[in-house]
Enzyme design. Structure first.
Site, PDB file in Angstrom:
ATOM      1  CD  GLU A 185      -1.763  -2.334   1.719  1.00 49.69           C
ATOM      2  OE1 GLU A 185      -2.679  -3.173   1.861  1.00 49.69           O
ATOM      3  OE2 GLU A 185      -0.569  -2.568   2.045  1.00 49.69           O
ATOM      4  CG  PHE A 216      -8.856  -9.415  13.391  1.00 45.09           C
ATOM      5  CD1 PHE A 216      -7.606  -9.880  13.792  1.00 45.09           C
ATOM      6  CD2 PHE A 216      -9.162  -9.444  12.041  1.00 45.09           C
ATOM      7  CE1 PHE A 216      -6.692 -10.364  12.878  1.00 45.09           C
ATOM      8  CE2 PHE A 216      -8.254  -9.921  11.109  1.00 45.09           C
ATOM      9  CZ  PHE A 216      -7.021 -10.384  11.529  1.00 45.09           C
ATOM     10  CD  GLN A 217      -6.807  -7.031   9.726  1.00 48.59           C
ATOM     11  OE1 GLN A 217      -7.832  -6.765   9.102  1.00 48.59           O
ATOM     12  NE2 GLN A 217      -5.734  -7.533   9.144  1.00 48.59           N
ATOM     13  CB  VAL A 256      15.546  10.025  -0.501  1.00 49.57           C
ATOM     14  CG1 VAL A 256      16.381  10.567   0.645  1.00 49.57           C
ATOM     15  CG2 VAL A 256      14.390  10.971  -0.807  1.00 49.57           C
ATOM     16  CG  PHE A 285      22.942  11.303   1.049  1.00 50.85           C
ATOM     17  CD1 PHE A 285      23.517  11.867  -0.072  1.00 50.85           C
ATOM     18  CD2 PHE A 285      22.438  12.154   2.014  1.00 50.85           C
ATOM     19  CE1 PHE A 285      23.590  13.245  -0.241  1.00 50.85           C
ATOM     20  CE2 PHE A 285      22.507  13.530   1.865  1.00 50.85           C
ATOM     21  CZ  PHE A 285      23.079  14.074   0.735  1.00 50.85           C
TER      22      PHE A 285
END
Length: 578
Positions: free
Chosen positions: A49, A111-112, A382, A467
């Protein structure tokens, strides 16, 4: 009577939405089934997602239109959150459909169960729970309106059973929700004050950001009138870099010495549509005029003498007649000469370094830039790919560039490319991916295959979080926890059904990239690049210099002198040989 979900899909379609990015789940069944039944809107299936939200972000950023993503209840919609922060901070219109647990179970620790209307509050301009079928039409329309008018994320939290509830057709509006158009500029008194400051200045520099989009002509007229060099923040690159005889490059941590110098030597800084965050790059003694569409952003980075709320195009149009044309080009010409020297030194690094390995990352970026189409869309991760995109991709008014400019999140290049390619199926889309960023959302390579997206992925493979290592060096810290054990990404791509190639020798780079870009389908080029290439900002503070010295001492004391030798060989010795 249609279901709430069917009405939602119709409302999206009439407002110009043709696709929804997401991952299915039982609480979303009513919504995804409505998409299945509808004509003219597609379900763009991803593997995570977070990638759905990233894809919607790029879609909205590039098209300027409302984009939509969706997640099932609990963990499903929570996965959206990082991508939604990216959209919110990029200020693009995204509607997130967050499915919820059954209404009767809310508050029971079911639940969830989560509380998405609270969790998404900080990364949205609107976030509301649809607690009944009857409230859905108004909340959905308000959410869409907030997203397009405020250019941000709107979250609609909908329990699964509400999607499948039925409502009469006359309860839903058939009018499209589209952004309004307005002329926004300061009043005449404020414009006069700004003009007085600009007319009195002898060394005016313009700093432009994302707000200069659509105002290229007006900014050029300002620069011509003021004899002003134009510096751009990264988000201003695609809007200001092309057809610009006043261009002196970028400033900031990724920028050029010439951009930094043009600002530091100014006696007036004219900020146009930029929220450039790094205070150390602003001038100490110059008068500052700032133009921004959001009044809350005026003066929040550096004190301003004149703050003006307005769009750049409208404000410039009203300001220009009040300006006295300048004839003294001393400041401009000095800045342009410095830029030419800076640009030459940067371009000298973007070459095949006598077939030495590992390959210079600058050379990779340069080859991609020369080989890409004139209307290519670029995304970037990035980390070090951000630097190479900022310094070596050339904008021309047709090319597009999108990334996580403000949120600064890893793993965005590939899912942003998914959104870009879905929105523009006929254009070349190139993702400059870091090895760390790519592997964080590795599964989205399968999305390219499943959704038949011909994205070209160029991997800067330095076997490290590069980086982060640079930041450690600047802080005087011995590199730790940043190494990556990578596979042959080209072989992995081929196993997934993607054209893949690994490049270790500089002589093989251009043919591989040419072949990848010409391939009819998704392609990946895994380029082994120098790990110790330094991306030095245009201004190095005393603390950073001290940090590098401490890093060198501590690295030797830690018994890792070979790492220091590699750093010197990569960045000093070969330049002496040059």
């Amino acid at each position: 009577m249609a279901t709430v979900a069917q009405h939602m899909i119709s409302a999206l379609q009439v407002s110009g939405v043709g696709r929804v990015y997401g991952l299915p789940g039982d609480s979303l069944n009513g919504f995804t089934d409505a998409i299945r039944r509808a004509d003219g809107i597609s379900w763009e299936h991803v593997r995570h997602e977070e990638a759905a939200a990233f894809a919607a972000t790029a879609d909205a950023a590039l098209t300027g239109r409302l984009a939509v993503c969706a997640g099932s209840c609990g963990p499903g919609n929570l996965h959206l959150i990082n991508g939604l922060y990216d959209a919110q901070r990029t200020r693009v219109p995204v509607l997130a459909v967050a499915a919820h647990i059954p209404i009767a179970e809310i508050g029971s620790g079911y639940f969830q169960e989560t509380h998405p209307e609270e969790l998404f509050r900080e990364c949205s301009v609107y976030c509301e729970l649809v607690s009944s079928p009857e409230s859905a039409p108004r909340i959905v329309e308000m959410a869409m309106r907030a997203a397009v008018e405020e250019k941000g994320v709107a979250v609609v939290v909908i329990p699964g059973e509400v999607f499948q509830s039925r409502l009469p057709d006359d309860r839903w509006s058939t009018r499209p929700v589209l952004p309004s158009r307005s002329v926004v500029r300061p009043d005449d008194t404020t414009l006069r004050r700004a003009a007085d400051v600009l007319n009195a200045g002898s060394r005016v520099t313009i700093l432009g950001g994302a707000g200069t989009g659509g105002a290229h002509h007006e900014v050029m007229r300002l620069a011509a009138t003021l004899q002003s060099p134009i510096v751009h923040a990264f988000r201003g690159k695609e809007h200001l870099e092309y057809d610009n005889p006043y261009d002196v490059g970028m400033t900031g941590l990724l920028g050029y010495a010439s951009g930094y110098k043009a600002i530091k030597e100014a006696d007036v800084l004219l900020m146009l549509g930029t929220d450039f965050p790094y205070t150390q790059f602003y001038p100490e003694d110059a008068a500052v005029i700032q133009v921004d569409i959001r009044g809350s952003h005026l003066g929040r980075r550096t004190p301003v003498d004149v703050g003006m709320v307005g769009s750049v195009a409208d404000t410039a149009e009203a300001l220009l007649p009040l300006l006295t044309p300048k004839t003294d080009r001393t400041h401009l010409d000095r800045s342009l000469r410095h830029y030419r020297r800076t640009r030459k030194s940067l371009d000298e690094l973007a070459v095949n370094d006598r077939d030495r390995t590992p390959i210079r990352p600058e050379y990779v970026a340069g080859v991609v830039n020369r080989s890409a189409a004139d209307d290519a869309v670029f995304t970037f991760d990035v980390g070090s790919p951000t630097t190479w995109a900022a310094r070596y991709l050339t904008m021309n008014g047709r090319r597009r560039l999108t990334g996580s400019f403000t949120h600064g999140t890893m793993a965005c290049a590939l899912p942003h490319a998914i959104g870009a390619q879905t929105a523009y199926p006929g254009r070349q889309v190139i993702a400059l991916a870091g090895d760390g960023g790519l592997t964080m959302l590795f599964g989205e390579l399968l999305t390219l295959v499943q959704n038949d997206l011909p994205v070209k992925v160029i991997v800067f493979n330095n076997s490290s979080l590069n980086f982060v290592e640079l930041e450690m060096k600047a802080a005087g810290v011995v590199n730790f926890g940043t190494g990556l054990d990578n596979p042959d990404f080209g072989a992995v791509a081929r196993a997934m059904g993607i054209w893949g190639r690994r490049v270790e020798q500089p002589g093989d780079l251009e043919p591989a990239i040419t072949e990848a870009l010409a391939h009819d389908g998704p392609a990946l080029v895994d380029v082994v690049v120098a790990r110790q290439e330094l991306t030095i900002p245009p201004a190095v503070s005393a603390e950073q210099a001290k940090g590098f010295t401490l890093y060198a001492i501590r690295t030797i004391l830690a018994g890792r002198g070979d790492e220091l030798l590699d750093l010197v060989t990569t960045n000093v010795a070969r330049r002496i040989l040059d």
